[in-house]
Design a protein around this motif. Structure first.
Motif, short mmCIF file in Angstrom:
data_model
loop_
_atom_site.label_atom_id
_atom_site.label_comp_id
_atom_site.label_asym_id
_atom_site.label_seq_id
_atom_site.Cartn_x
_atom_site.Cartn_y
_atom_site.Cartn_z
N GLY A 14 0.88 -10.86 12.10
CA GLY A 14 1.91 -10.90 13.50
C GLY A 14 2.98 -11.75 13.82
N THR A 15 2.70 -12.12 15.50
CA THR A 15 4.05 -12.86 15.00
C THR A 15 3.75 -14.91 14.65
OG1 THR A 15 3.82 -13.63 17.43
CG2 THR A 15 5.66 -12.20 16.75
N ALA A 18 5.25 -16.79 12.12
CA ALA A 18 6.80 -17.92 12.01
C ALA A 18 6.55 -19.21 12.62
CB ALA A 18 7.50 -17.71 13.60
#
Length: 147
Positions: A14-15, A18
């Motif tokens: 998911g995130t 980043a």
């Protein structure tokens, strides 16, 4: 960490991708020569992002590789399964690797347990878990009438 002098395995979902991308980019920019492998876990192909960037890094930096695993779909060009099922086939021995994992707390916990079972040293495991944003408490209507 500029002092890392081992092969690096980055795990993201998911995130969590980043901060892992930022870490990998910093290492590649400073000329890190040890192998860096990023494994990104996504539910399906629509959840995979930054694949173009990772493919470009693979072309530009011989020490960088990435793999994407899908947990709720099967498609050519992707691994299939959760990190705990896929990782032993990719890295049966992680005793000489530094590990970075980022994603949901459950994902990070699974990653830590899996890499430890594959020999990763606890002092070489670095994590960043994300938590759901806490929602503000809203008083009920009866409470508001008592003001």
């Amino acid at each position: 960490d500029p002092s890392v002098d081992t092969p690096v395995l980055c795990l993201a979902a998911g995130t969590g991708l980043a901060p892992i991308l930022a870490l990998a980019e910093a290492a590649l920019r400073r000329g890190f020569r040890k192998p860096v492998t990023l494994v990104f876990s996504a539910r399906g192909p629509a959840d995979v992002y930054s694949q173009g960037l990772m493919a470009w890094w693979r072309t530009k930096h011989r020490s960088f590789d990435y793999k994407v695993t899908l947990t709720r779909a099967e498609q050519d060009g992707y691994l299939a399964g959760r990190i705990d099922a896929v990782l032993p086939g990719l890295f049966p021995d992680l005793s000489k690797h530094t590990i970075f994992a980022a994603g949901s707390p459950a994902f990070v916990d699974t990653c830590v347990a899996t890499v430890k079972a594959l020999g990763a040293k606890p002092e070489l495991i670095h994590t960043e878990g994300f938590f759901a944003q806490q929602q503000p408490e809203i008083p009920d209507a009866d409470h508001l009438l008592n003001f």
